[in-house]
Write a protein that holds these residues in place. Structure first.
Motif, PDB file in Angstrom:
ATOM      1  N   ASP A  18      49.060  59.098  65.732  1.00 55.02           N
ATOM      2  CA  ASP A  18      49.676  59.369  64.301  1.00 55.02           C
ATOM      3  C   ASP A  18      51.224  58.540  64.393  1.00 55.02           C
ATOM      4  OD1 ASP A  18      49.421  59.985  61.732  1.00 55.02           O
ATOM      5  OD2 ASP A  18      50.619  61.820  61.939  1.00 55.02           O
ATOM      6  N   ALA A  19      51.056  57.328  64.895  1.00 52.15           N
ATOM      7  CA  ALA A  19      52.571  56.714  65.096  1.00 52.15           C
ATOM      8  C   ALA A  19      52.339  55.342  65.206  1.00 52.15           C
ATOM      9  CB  ALA A  19      53.231  57.486  66.323  1.00 52.15           C
ATOM     10  N   LEU A  20      53.217  54.597  64.783  1.00 51.62           N
ATOM     11  CA  LEU A  20      53.148  52.940  64.834  1.00 51.62           C
ATOM     12  C   LEU A  20      53.429  52.774  66.346  1.00 51.62           C
ATOM     13  CD1 LEU A  20      53.062  50.438  63.247  1.00 51.62           C
ATOM     14  CD2 LEU A  20      55.857  50.112  63.566  1.00 51.62           C
ATOM     15  N   GLN A  21      52.643  51.449  66.821  1.00 48.88           N
ATOM     16  CA  GLN A  21      52.626  50.906  68.154  1.00 48.88           C
ATOM     17  C   GLN A  21      53.075  49.730  68.020  1.00 48.88           C
ATOM     18  OE1 GLN A  21      51.592  53.141  70.804  1.00 48.88           O
ATOM     19  NE2 GLN A  21      51.462  54.547  69.042  1.00 48.88           N
ATOM     20  N   ILE A  22      54.135  49.310  68.791  1.00 48.30           N
ATOM     21  CA  ILE A  22      54.751  48.054  68.789  1.00 48.30           C
ATOM     22  C   ILE A  22      54.527  47.295  70.230  1.00 48.30           C
ATOM     23  CG2 ILE A  22      56.492  48.321  66.894  1.00 48.30           C
ATOM     24  CD1 ILE A  22      58.540  48.487  69.260  1.00 48.30           C
ATOM     25  N   ILE A  23      54.844  46.081  70.341  1.00 42.87           N
ATOM     26  CA  ILE A  23      54.842  45.484  71.785  1.00 42.87           C
ATOM     27  C   ILE A  23      56.397  45.162  72.080  1.00 42.87           C
ATOM     28  CG2 ILE A  23      54.435  43.254  73.030  1.00 42.87           C
ATOM     29  CD1 ILE A  23      52.147  42.796  70.881  1.00 42.87           C
ATOM     30  N   ASP A  24      57.073  45.838  72.866  1.00 47.36           N
ATOM     31  CA  ASP A  24      58.438  45.735  73.326  1.00 47.36           C
ATOM     32  C   ASP A  24      58.632  44.327  73.999  1.00 47.36           C
ATOM     33  OD1 ASP A  24      60.967  45.736  74.071  1.00 47.36           O
ATOM     34  OD2 ASP A  24      60.655  47.776  75.169  1.00 47.36           O
ATOM     35  N   GLN A  25      58.907  43.351  72.813  1.00 49.75           N
ATOM     36  CA  GLN A  25      59.227  42.194  73.282  1.00 49.75           C
ATOM     37  C   GLN A  25      60.140  41.696  74.244  1.00 49.75           C
ATOM     38  OE1 GLN A  25      58.761  39.291  70.037  1.00 49.75           O
ATOM     39  NE2 GLN A  25      57.062  40.666  68.873  1.00 49.75           N
ATOM     40  N   ARG A  26      61.214  42.680  74.428  1.00 53.26           N
ATOM     41  CA  ARG A  26      62.203  42.360  75.521  1.00 53.26           C
ATOM     42  C   ARG A  26      61.703  42.051  76.756  1.00 53.26           C
ATOM     43  NH1 ARG A  26      65.679  47.545  75.112  1.00 53.26           N
ATOM     44  NH2 ARG A  26      63.468  48.451  75.393  1.00 53.26           N
ATOM     45  N   TRP A  27      60.406  42.656  77.203  1.00 55.24           N
ATOM     46  CA  TRP A  27      60.012  42.628  78.493  1.00 55.24           C
ATOM     47  C   TRP A  27      59.155  41.114  78.751  1.00 55.24           C
ATOM     48  CZ3 TRP A  27      62.128  45.617  81.933  1.00 55.24           C
ATOM     49  CH2 TRP A  27      62.926  46.726  81.210  1.00 55.24           C
ATOM     50  N   LEU A  28      58.595  40.681  77.619  1.00 53.82           N
ATOM     51  CA  LEU A  28      57.967  39.237  77.523  1.00 53.82           C
ATOM     52  C   LEU A  28      58.737  38.054  77.764  1.00 53.82           C
ATOM     53  CD1 LEU A  28      55.854  39.661  74.426  1.00 53.82           C
ATOM     54  CD2 LEU A  28      55.012  39.824  76.546  1.00 53.82           C
ATOM     55  N   PRO A  29      58.386  37.146  78.489  1.00 50.78           N
ATOM     56  CA  PRO A  29      56.900  36.914  78.912  1.00 50.78           C
ATOM     57  C   PRO A  29      56.651  37.664  80.208  1.00 50.78           C
ATOM     58  CG  PRO A  29      58.213  34.929  79.661  1.00 50.78           C
ATOM     59  CD  PRO A  29      59.131  36.026  78.936  1.00 50.78           C
ATOM     60  N   HIS A  30      57.361  38.432  80.921  1.00 52.49           N
ATOM     61  CA  HIS A  30      57.090  38.807  82.335  1.00 52.49           C
ATOM     62  C   HIS A  30      56.221  39.955  82.147  1.00 52.49           C
ATOM     63  CE1 HIS A  30      60.138  35.958  83.106  1.00 52.49           C
ATOM     64  NE2 HIS A  30      61.037  36.732  82.403  1.00 52.49           N
ATOM     65  N   PHE A  32      53.747  43.031  79.656  1.00 49.13           N
ATOM     66  CA  PHE A  32      53.417  43.422  78.346  1.00 49.13           C
ATOM     67  C   PHE A  32      53.311  44.847  78.248  1.00 49.13           C
ATOM     68  CE2 PHE A  32      49.970  44.327  75.517  1.00 49.13           C
ATOM     69  CZ  PHE A  32      50.234  43.377  74.283  1.00 49.13           C
ATOM     70  N   ARG A  33      54.468  45.186  77.454  1.00 48.57           N
ATOM     71  CA  ARG A  33      54.574  46.439  77.396  1.00 48.57           C
ATOM     72  C   ARG A  33      54.354  47.054  75.852  1.00 48.57           C
ATOM     73  NH1 ARG A  33      59.818  48.708  80.838  1.00 48.57           N
ATOM     74  NH2 ARG A  33      59.452  47.610  82.791  1.00 48.57           N
ATOM     75  N   THR A  34      53.760  48.289  75.755  1.00 47.22           N
ATOM     76  CA  THR A  34      53.611  48.718  74.119  1.00 47.22           C
ATOM     77  C   THR A  34      54.521  50.027  74.073  1.00 47.22           C
ATOM     78  OG1 THR A  34      51.675  49.939  74.605  1.00 47.22           O
ATOM     79  CG2 THR A  34      51.558  47.676  73.954  1.00 47.22           C
ATOM     80  N   GLN A  35      54.717  50.436  73.080  1.00 44.50           N
ATOM     81  CA  GLN A  35      55.353  51.638  72.740  1.00 44.50           C
ATOM     82  C   GLN A  35      55.188  52.122  71.443  1.00 44.50           C
ATOM     83  OE1 GLN A  35      60.039  50.472  72.407  1.00 44.50           O
ATOM     84  NE2 GLN A  35      59.617  52.443  71.532  1.00 44.50           N
ATOM     85  N   SER A  36      55.342  53.798  71.258  1.00 39.98           N
ATOM     86  CA  SER A  36      55.217  54.419  69.936  1.00 39.98           C
ATOM     87  C   SER A  36      56.652  54.314  69.301  1.00 39.98           C
ATOM     88  CB  SER A  36      54.880  55.784  70.008  1.00 39.98           C
ATOM     89  OG  SER A  36      53.404  55.848  70.391  1.00 39.98           O
ATOM     90  N   VAL A  37      56.589  54.108  67.968  1.00 41.27           N
ATOM     91  CA  VAL A  37      57.865  54.289  67.225  1.00 41.27           C
ATOM     92  C   VAL A  37      57.795  55.596  66.460  1.00 41.27           C
ATOM     93  CG1 VAL A  37      59.792  53.262  65.858  1.00 41.27           C
ATOM     94  CG2 VAL A  37      58.220  51.717  67.219  1.00 41.27           C
ATOM     95  N   GLU A  38      58.826  56.565  66.624  1.00 44.61           N
ATOM     96  CA  GLU A  38      58.282  57.933  65.942  1.00 44.61           C
ATOM     97  C   GLU A  38      59.719  58.404  65.088  1.00 44.61           C
ATOM     98  OE1 GLU A  38      56.710  60.191  69.039  1.00 44.61           O
ATOM     99  OE2 GLU A  38      54.978  58.784  69.058  1.00 44.61           O
ATOM    100  N   THR A  39      60.797  57.810  65.328  1.00 44.08           N
ATOM    101  CA  THR A  39      61.912  58.311  64.438  1.00 44.08           C
ATOM    102  C   THR A  39      62.667  57.098  63.865  1.00 44.08           C
ATOM    103  OG1 THR A  39      63.577  57.689  66.398  1.00 44.08           O
ATOM    104  CG2 THR A  39      62.411  59.969  66.244  1.00 44.08           C
ATOM    105  N   LEU A  40      63.548  57.540  62.570  1.00 48.24           N
ATOM    106  CA  LEU A  40      63.972  56.341  61.905  1.00 48.24           C
ATOM    107  C   LEU A  40      64.848  55.777  62.636  1.00 48.24           C
ATOM    108  CD1 LEU A  40      63.698  55.474  59.072  1.00 48.24           C
ATOM    109  CD2 LEU A  40      65.684  57.006  58.367  1.00 48.24           C
ATOM    110  N   GLN A  41      65.668  56.287  63.760  1.00 52.66           N
ATOM    111  CA  GLN A  41      66.733  55.622  64.599  1.00 52.66           C
ATOM    112  C   GLN A  41      65.790  54.950  65.582  1.00 52.66           C
ATOM    113  OE1 GLN A  41      70.096  56.051  64.661  1.00 52.66           O
ATOM    114  NE2 GLN A  41      69.940  54.274  65.706  1.00 52.66           N
ATOM    115  N   GLY A  42      64.538  55.179  65.927  1.00 51.92           N
ATOM    116  CA  GLY A  42      63.710  54.485  67.025  1.00 51.92           C
ATOM    117  C   GLY A  42      63.606  52.981  66.086  1.00 51.92           C
ATOM    118  N   PHE A  43      62.842  53.151  64.750  1.00 45.85           N
ATOM    119  CA  PHE A  43      62.746  51.783  64.015  1.00 45.85           C
ATOM    120  C   PHE A  43      64.078  50.908  63.847  1.00 45.85           C
ATOM    121  CE2 PHE A  43      59.069  53.962  62.431  1.00 45.85           C
ATOM    122  CZ  PHE A  43      58.167  53.066  62.188  1.00 45.85           C
ATOM    123  N   ALA A  44      65.144  51.564  63.516  1.00 43.93           N
ATOM    124  CA  ALA A  44      66.407  50.478  63.485  1.00 43.93           C
ATOM    125  C   ALA A  44      66.692  49.888  64.980  1.00 43.93           C
ATOM    126  CB  ALA A  44      67.556  51.504  63.165  1.00 43.93           C
TER     127      ALA A  44
END
Ligand code: MRU
Length: 364
Positions: A18-30, A32-44
């Motif tokens: 029940d949450a948005l998933q993003i690719i954490d692009q700071r780790w690319l191209p090395h 491929f990590r994904t993560q949930s974003v679950e707080t307003l601070q997390g979005f910012a």
């Protein structure tokens, strides 16, 4: 697009979490990590830290941020707070304001009890719409590539220079500047892409990762190489993305785009910009005077992040201790240097007449 055989968008809703998933692009191209974003601070944080980046993706992320905000508190006051909080993350890409304004306008007339559901539905819609816009940009840009290919001996690649990453991970899918490339690849046209490294954050490495994953021939070059390659006839066209395009067609994009446009102009190389309509700022005409340019601070200049031979992702300092660094993150290419804007509705002149004829319903 596919990563190791699995189809991904750059963000998606996980119904189980029940949450948005993003690719954490700071780790690319090395990595491929994904993560949930679950707080307003997390979005910012995701936007500020460039876990998500690229104008259209920033806009779609902000729409999901507003959806989360409505779950927490659907009041008018909280809509205004979330708008401000998310808008203050990055100043240049107009898609952020576009998405937040769209959410605010849709939500304010609704009953409080309906706002959370409607906001999530709208965020999904904005994400889906972005995919379709970029697909259409690809089909329109494909015609330009086909025209160039038709004039070449069979099998000789169309050579396109691109700057930064205006690829599928900078949007929800397809990318803007890369979408014509992916469509051309699918149509069997031979391509060779010159990928500017795009210091300081090296978004060109992201573009190389994308193109490599899709079997598109490319070469990673220094930011200073483009003019030389154009002088020697090695570039057939330039396609870049944009973070904000003004009503008269001035294009604000990643720092260094302007120099590529100057070099292209001097060498008679067509310079196209892939422009989704949410990236048009109809309130601004003179991009140099009126677009706020993000300053991302000295550390991105004085240091560089990469992977060492031991496979560790690490940051090293490239300047002497205490050297001041200046880091304007975007620049503006005046419309006179832009050959055409590749939009979802077709290709138009980079001019007020061109844009308002293409988008009479939006131009106001
Ligand atoms: O600072 P970034 O990585 O968010 O900058 C991205 C760009 O400049 C892209 O070229 C632009 O957003 C177009 S993305 C389809």
């Amino acid at each position: 697009m596919k990563v190791d055989g699995t189809h991904y968008r750059s963000l998606w809703w996980d119904a189980d979490k029940d949450a948005l998933q993003i690719i954490d692009q700071r780790w690319l191209p090395h990595e491929f990590r994904t993560q949930s974003v679950e707080t307003l601070q997390g979005f910012a944080d995701a936007i500020i830290q460039m876990r998500v980046r690229g104008a259209p993706l920033i806009g779609a992320t902000a729409a999901y941020g507003m959806a989360l905000a409505m779950r927490l508190d659907p009041s008018d006051v909280h809509i205004a707070h979330a708008w401000e909080f998310l808008h203050n993350t990055r100043p240049t890409a107009i898609n952020l304001r576009w998405a937040l304004n769209r959410c605010q306008a849709a939500l304010l007339p609704l009953d409080l009890a309906d706002r959370a559901g409607a906001a999530l539905t709208l965020a999904h819609h904005i994400a889906d719409e972005d995919v379709e816009i970029n697909r259409q940009i690809g089909l329109n840009g494909l015609k330009l590539i086909q025209d160039i290919a038709a004039k070449k001996p069979s099998g000789e690649p169309v050579r396109i220079l691109t700057h930064c990453n205006a690829g599928w991970i900078a949007t929800v899918d397809w990318g803007t500047a890369t979408s014509p490339m992916y469509h051309a690849q699918n149509a069997g046209i031979a391509l060779h892409i010159w990928v500017d490294e795009t210091r300081p954050r090296n978004q060109g490495a992201l573009t190389s990762w994308e193109l490599g994953s899709h079997g598109i021939a490319h070469t990673y070059i220094t930011d200073n190489a483009g003019g030389h390659l154009m002088q020697h006839g090695h570039v057939d066209m330039v396609i870049t993305g944009t973070d904000r395009t003004t009503r008269r067609g001035d294009v604000c994009n990643k720092i260094g785009t302007y120099l590529k446009a100057l070099a292209a102009h001097d060498n008679g190389v067509p310079f196209y910009v892939a422009l989704p309509s949410p990236t048009i700022d109809w309130t601004v005409s003179d991009g140099v005077a009126d677009i706020p340019i993000e300053d991302r601070g000295a550390r991105e200049i004085t240091h560089i992040v990469g992977r060492n031979d031991a496979g560790e992702i690490t940051e090293v300092q490239v300047t002497p201790d205490g050297t001041p660094g200046g880091n304007p993150a975007f620049d503006v290419t005046p419309n006179r240097l832009v050959t055409g804007l590749i939009t979802e509705r077709g290709i138009c002149d980079a001019s007020e007449a061109g844009l308002s004829a293409m988008f009479p319903d939006l131009a106001g």
